[in-house]
Design a protein around this motif. Structure first.
Motif, PDB file in Angstrom:
ATOM      1  N   GLY A  48       0.782  -1.225   0.000  1.00 35.36           N
ATOM      2  CA  GLY A  48       0.000   0.000   0.000  1.00 35.36           C
ATOM      3  C   GLY A  48       0.816   1.278   0.000  1.00 35.36           C
ATOM      4  O   GLY A  48       0.278   2.360  -0.280  1.00 35.36           O
ATOM      5  N   ALA A  49       2.109   1.189   0.295  1.00 30.40           N
ATOM      6  CA  ALA A  49       2.950   2.385   0.313  1.00 30.40           C
ATOM      7  C   ALA A  49       3.249   2.838  -1.117  1.00 30.40           C
ATOM      8  O   ALA A  49       3.513   2.021  -2.000  1.00 30.40           O
ATOM      9  CB  ALA A  49       4.243   2.120   1.057  1.00 30.40           C
ATOM     10  N   THR A  50       3.217   4.130  -1.330  1.00 30.31           N
ATOM     11  CA  THR A  50       3.497   4.688  -2.658  1.00 30.31           C
ATOM     12  C   THR A  50       4.812   5.464  -2.700  1.00 30.31           C
ATOM     13  O   THR A  50       5.276   5.824  -3.775  1.00 30.31           O
ATOM     14  CB  THR A  50       2.355   5.622  -3.091  1.00 30.31           C
ATOM     15  N   GLU A  51       5.400   5.716  -1.536  1.00 29.01           N
ATOM     16  CA  GLU A  51       6.665   6.442  -1.488  1.00 29.01           C
ATOM     17  C   GLU A  51       7.382   6.122  -0.184  1.00 29.01           C
ATOM     18  O   GLU A  51       6.791   5.608   0.765  1.00 29.01           O
ATOM     19  CB  GLU A  51       6.424   7.952  -1.603  1.00 29.01           C
ATOM     20  N   TYR A  52       8.680   6.442  -0.181  1.00 28.94           N
ATOM     21  CA  TYR A  52       9.505   6.197   0.993  1.00 28.94           C
ATOM     22  C   TYR A  52      10.369   7.418   1.271  1.00 28.94           C
ATOM     23  O   TYR A  52      10.798   8.116   0.339  1.00 28.94           O
ATOM     24  CB  TYR A  52      10.386   4.959   0.795  1.00 28.94           C
ATOM     25  N   LYS A  53      10.612   7.654   2.545  1.00 30.49           N
ATOM     26  CA  LYS A  53      11.430   8.781   2.973  1.00 30.49           C
ATOM     27  C   LYS A  53      12.628   8.249   3.760  1.00 30.49           C
ATOM     28  O   LYS A  53      12.465   7.529   4.743  1.00 30.49           O
ATOM     29  CB  LYS A  53      10.624   9.741   3.843  1.00 30.49           C
ATOM     30  N   GLY A  63      20.949  16.362  17.900  1.00 31.15           N
ATOM     31  CA  GLY A  63      19.656  16.931  18.230  1.00 31.15           C
ATOM     32  C   GLY A  63      18.686  16.934  17.067  1.00 31.15           C
ATOM     33  O   GLY A  63      19.062  16.691  15.914  1.00 31.15           O
ATOM     34  N   PRO A  64      17.403  17.215  17.329  1.00 30.36           N
ATOM     35  CA  PRO A  64      16.357  17.153  16.301  1.00 30.36           C
ATOM     36  C   PRO A  64      16.622  18.039  15.095  1.00 30.36           C
ATOM     37  O   PRO A  64      16.245  17.692  13.973  1.00 30.36           O
ATOM     38  CB  PRO A  64      15.100  17.603  17.059  1.00 30.36           C
ATOM     39  N   ASN A  65      17.266  19.169  15.294  1.00 30.30           N
ATOM     40  CA  ASN A  65      17.501  20.074  14.168  1.00 30.30           C
ATOM     41  C   ASN A  65      18.522  19.541  13.171  1.00 30.30           C
ATOM     42  O   ASN A  65      18.694  20.105  12.084  1.00 30.30           O
ATOM     43  CB  ASN A  65      17.964  21.443  14.679  1.00 30.30           C
ATOM     44  N   SER A  66      19.212  18.466  13.532  1.00 31.57           N
ATOM     45  CA  SER A  66      20.222  17.910  12.632  1.00 31.57           C
ATOM     46  C   SER A  66      19.643  16.874  11.677  1.00 31.57           C
ATOM     47  O   SER A  66      20.343  16.381  10.795  1.00 31.57           O
ATOM     48  CB  SER A  66      21.353  17.271  13.441  1.00 31.57           C
ATOM     49  N   ILE A  67      18.359  16.532  11.840  1.00 32.21           N
ATOM     50  CA  ILE A  67      17.746  15.504  11.004  1.00 32.21           C
ATOM     51  C   ILE A  67      17.410  16.067   9.627  1.00 32.21           C
ATOM     52  O   ILE A  67      16.827  17.145   9.507  1.00 32.21           O
ATOM     53  CB  ILE A  67      16.467  14.955  11.649  1.00 32.21           C
ATOM     54  N   SER A  68      17.776  15.343   8.597  1.00 31.63           N
ATOM     55  CA  SER A  68      17.400  15.681   7.222  1.00 31.63           C
ATOM     56  C   SER A  68      16.681  14.483   6.627  1.00 31.63           C
ATOM     57  O   SER A  68      16.756  13.365   7.147  1.00 31.63           O
ATOM     58  CB  SER A  68      18.632  16.026   6.382  1.00 31.63           C
ATOM     59  N   SER A  69      15.978  14.694   5.541  1.00 34.12           N
ATOM     60  CA  SER A  69      15.260  13.597   4.907  1.00 34.12           C
ATOM     61  C   SER A  69      15.302  13.750   3.400  1.00 34.12           C
ATOM     62  O   SER A  69      15.490  14.847   2.862  1.00 34.12           O
ATOM     63  CB  SER A  69      13.810  13.526   5.391  1.00 34.12           C
ATOM     64  N   LEU A  70      15.131  12.626   2.728  1.00 32.45           N
ATOM     65  CA  LEU A  70      15.164  12.580   1.274  1.00 32.45           C
ATOM     66  C   LEU A  70      14.040  11.675   0.810  1.00 32.45           C
ATOM     67  O   LEU A  70      13.985  10.504   1.191  1.00 32.45           O
ATOM     68  CB  LEU A  70      16.514  12.050   0.787  1.00 32.45           C
ATOM     69  N   ASN A  71      13.123  12.208  -0.015  1.00 26.52           N
ATOM     70  CA  ASN A  71      12.053  11.397  -0.575  1.00 26.52           C
ATOM     71  C   ASN A  71      12.605  10.658  -1.791  1.00 26.52           C
ATOM     72  O   ASN A  71      13.059  11.278  -2.748  1.00 26.52           O
ATOM     73  CB  ASN A  71      10.855  12.263  -0.957  1.00 26.52           C
ATOM     74  N   VAL A  92      14.012   4.809   7.825  1.00 24.95           N
ATOM     75  CA  VAL A  92      13.133   4.953   6.668  1.00 24.95           C
ATOM     76  C   VAL A  92      11.687   4.992   7.129  1.00 24.95           C
ATOM     77  O   VAL A  92      11.324   4.363   8.134  1.00 24.95           O
ATOM     78  CB  VAL A  92      13.344   3.796   5.668  1.00 24.95           C
ATOM     79  N   GLN A  93      10.863   5.729   6.396  1.00 24.76           N
ATOM     80  CA  GLN A  93       9.420   5.733   6.606  1.00 24.76           C
ATOM     81  C   GLN A  93       8.722   5.411   5.291  1.00 24.76           C
ATOM     82  O   GLN A  93       9.186   5.812   4.212  1.00 24.76           O
ATOM     83  CB  GLN A  93       8.946   7.104   7.101  1.00 24.76           C
TER      84      GLN A  93
END
Length: 227
Positions: A48-53, A63-71, A92-93
């Motif tokens: 059912g997933a259509t994309e991943y991050k 710390g939280p401000n250091s998190i980056s993500s890529l779709n 991954v999400q």
């Protein structure tokens, strides 16, 4: 390890979860491998997933401000060539029109290039994993191999044959055919060298053939330089 990073990144995670709907996809399962300076993250496909991050943050946690993500769209793997000393957490999400899942298992890696000459005798321990040969999982085999290195080219002399390969960064790859008691074993090793050049660890895949049967399997490998 998961508890440490979740605590460190808790603010970001809680925010992300608050934005999800109950019908969001399940979390994928993440694995990774390194080859020299290249790291490849792979994860299971979620129904059912259509994309991943792909989420990443410096290791140790900043710390939280250091998190980056890529779709990465619908892909289930991603590779990047980094630099010596690069160190990151990754998770991954899975997503669909309802939102994104919780984080997968959280892993971390360190790219460390070994400059040591691996020439010498090594005490190796091979532990049998899943196989179709009837070899009990967990069965250990101890042996000595003599490694010779010239630049990035290496040979490993075992009692049953010679393996050849190369060293890229801290990743050692060896392959060849070993012969023992009327069987041929096509053998491939993928080993990570410790920064001080004194230890190796990794895995092996192999195929056994004889006049009577064929089978295959995998093993885990550890090794310690002998002095």
């Amino acid at each position: 390890m998961r508890e440490k990073i979740v605590a460190c990144l808790s603010a970001s995670i809680l925010f992300a979860l608050s934005m999800q709907l109950a019908a969001a996809p399940a979390a994928p399962v993440l694995t990774y491998s390194t080859s020299g300076f290249t790291v490849t993250a792979s994860w299971t496909r979620v129904p059912g997933a259509t994309e991943y991050k792909l989420n990443y943050a410096p290791y140790p946690c900043a710390g939280p401000n250091s998190i980056s993500s890529l779709n990465v769209g619908s892909d289930t793997s991603f590779s990047a060539t980094l630099w010596n000393g690069a160190a990151f957490y990754i998770a991954v999400q899975a997503g669909d029109k309802q939102g994104f899942s919780e984080y997968s298992n959280i892993e971390y890696f360190i790219i460390s290039q070994s400059s040591a000459d691996l020439t010498g005798n090594w005490g190796m321990v091979e532990t049998a994993g899943p196989n179709s040969c009837g070899i009990g999982a967990g069965l250990q085999n101890n042996y000595i191999t003599a490694i010779n290195q010239a630049g990035t080219f290496l040979t490993a002399q075992l009692e049953t044959g010679l393996l050849k390969g190369s060293l890229a960064g801290n990743t050692l790859k060896l392959s060849g055919t070993l012969q023992d008691a009327g069987t041929n074993r096509a053998y491939k090793l993928y080993l990570t060298v410790s920064p001080d050049g004194r230890e190796v660890s990794g895995s092996a895949s192999w195929k056994l053939t004889s006049s009577h049967y064929k089978c295959s399997g995998v093993s885990s490998i550890t090794g310690l330089r002998q002095y």
